[in-house]
Every structure is written in structure tokens, then in C-alpha cells.
Scaffold this motif. Structure first.
Motif, short mmCIF file in Angstrom:
data_model
loop_
_atom_site.label_atom_id
_atom_site.label_comp_id
_atom_site.label_asym_id
_atom_site.label_seq_id
_atom_site.Cartn_x
_atom_site.Cartn_y
_atom_site.Cartn_z
N ILE A 49 101.12 -12.71 1.81
CA ILE A 49 100.13 -12.16 0.90
C ILE A 49 100.75 -12.13 -0.49
CG2 ILE A 49 98.75 -10.14 0.30
CD1 ILE A 49 98.68 -9.53 3.31
N LEU A 50 100.13 -12.83 -1.42
CA LEU A 50 100.67 -12.94 -2.76
C LEU A 50 100.27 -11.78 -3.65
CD1 LEU A 50 100.05 -16.75 -3.29
CD2 LEU A 50 102.14 -15.62 -2.59
N GLY A 51 99.20 -11.13 -3.33
CA GLY A 51 98.75 -10.02 -4.14
C GLY A 51 97.35 -9.61 -3.73
N LYS A 52 96.87 -8.57 -4.38
CA LYS A 52 95.50 -8.15 -4.13
C LYS A 52 94.90 -7.62 -5.41
CE LYS A 52 95.57 -3.34 -2.79
NZ LYS A 52 95.25 -2.35 -1.79
N GLN A 53 93.59 -7.65 -5.45
CA GLN A 53 92.88 -7.15 -6.62
C GLN A 53 91.66 -6.37 -6.17
OE1 GLN A 53 91.60 -10.46 -8.96
NE2 GLN A 53 90.17 -11.21 -7.45
N SER A 54 91.32 -5.36 -6.95
CA SER A 54 90.09 -4.62 -6.72
C SER A 54 89.60 -4.11 -8.06
CB SER A 54 90.30 -3.47 -5.73
OG SER A 54 91.23 -2.55 -6.25
N HIS A 55 88.29 -3.96 -8.16
CA HIS A 55 87.70 -3.46 -9.40
C HIS A 55 86.36 -2.82 -9.09
CE1 HIS A 55 84.91 -6.96 -9.69
NE2 HIS A 55 85.94 -7.64 -9.21
N GLY A 56 85.94 -1.91 -10.00
CA GLY A 56 84.66 -1.25 -9.78
C GLY A 56 84.37 -0.20 -10.84
N PHE A 57 83.24 0.48 -10.65
CA PHE A 57 82.81 1.52 -11.57
C PHE A 57 83.74 2.73 -11.44
CE2 PHE A 57 78.80 -0.76 -10.74
CZ PHE A 57 78.41 -1.01 -12.04
N MET A 58 84.00 3.37 -12.55
CA MET A 58 84.79 4.60 -12.52
C MET A 58 83.98 5.72 -11.86
SD MET A 58 87.78 4.21 -13.91
CE MET A 58 88.21 5.86 -14.41
#
Length: 161
Positions: A49-58
Motif C-alpha cells: 500500500i503506497l498511501g491513502k487519501q480521504s476528503h470530505g465536508f468539515m
């Protein structure tokens, strides 16, 4: 009309005849062995696993809560979290499927369709600011925020294949 019906009757009979031929035949019993105790997921794999990302509303939006367009600039508090080697991410905003130029509050002053962020193994919080380019005040519209991994990548077409 009679010609069409006359031509369709043999065609329908042909289809039913083929289906019956295909469905007829001897049934075969297949014995399945469920007594195996091997766990196919227990083996170590060479997956890295090279990395992970997540994003969203505060702020969490309930099912029936909307971001309201009042005819003025919209502000959306947002976050992004990156881990591993993924340290560059970009965002596109779409309202009703149409791209929207935006800026980042207190950081990037130009309205552009894509802004990229460099986040070194952590969380970054920011606020999108944009005016809806298509739509009207008090209209319910779909908003999609799309991330692009490594948007600043530019391949070297001489060295890279």
C-alpha cells in the motif's frame, strides 16, 4: 400488417424450439467439498500500500440538509487527509455536471477549475469559495467534488514510456 405477422410466427416458433433444445439434457450432479480448512486470505501477499487519501465536508450534512445558494458566493468548509507517498491532490467542483471555477479562502486568490494541494502525511482544512455559474437562486442542484491524485504529474515523454 398480415405480412409482418406471417413473418414473425416462424421466427417466434424458431426461438422457442431453440430454447427447448438448449434446456433439454441430462442433469449432472456436482459434488462440492466444503470441508477444506485452508484460509485463502491468510497468505502474505506482495501487495504494497503506497498511501491513502480521504476528503470530505468539515460539517456533516444530514440527508435532507442542503447547501443553499442565495445568489452570493458559496463557502464550503472541507478537509483532505493524505498518508504515504500520496502528497499531492487536486479538486474539481461540478454543479449539475458543469465545472465551476473556485478559489481557496485566505490562500489562493485566483478562480480556477483545478487547484492542487501538497499535504505531507496529515490533514489539511480549507474553504472552497465559488459562485454558481449555472443555476438560479434557491434552485436545488447537485454538487460533486472530485479529487484527482497527483494532478501536477507531467510525464517526461523522452525518458518515460
Amino acid at each position: 400488417m398480415k405480412k409482418i405477422i406471417f413473418l414473425m410466427v416462424p421466427f417466434i416458433l424458431l426461438i422457442f424450439g431453440i430454447t427447448n433444445l438448449v434446456s433439454c439434457g441430462k442433469e449432472k450432479e456436482i459434488a462440492l467439498d466444503y470441508t477444506s480448512t485452508e484460509n485463502p486470505f491468510s497468505e502474505e501477499t506482495s501487495t504494497k500500500i503506497l498511501g491513502k487519501q480521504s476528503h470530505g465536508f468539515m460539517k456533516h450534512l444530514d440527508d435532507f440538509e442542503y447547501i443553499t445558494y442565495s445568489g452570493q458566493e458559496i463557502e464550503i468548509e472541507y478537509f483532505v487527509e493524505l498518508e504515504g507517498i500520496s502528497n499531492n491532490i487536486g479538486f474539481l467542483l461540478f454543479v449539475n455536471g458543469k465545472p465551476q471555477p473556485y478559489k481557496i479562502k485566505n490562500r489562493i486568490q485566483n478562480y480556477e477549475y483545478l487547484h492542487s494541494f501538497n499535504v505531507d502525511n496529515g490533514r489539511e482544512e480549507f474553504t472552497f469559495q465559488f459562485d454558481v455559474t449555472s443555476g438560479q437562486k434557491d434552485e436545488i442542484a447537485d454538487l460533486a467534488i472530485v479529487s484527482i491524485y497527483n494532478p501536477e504529474f507531467k510525464p517526461d515523454m523522452i525518458e518515460t514510456t
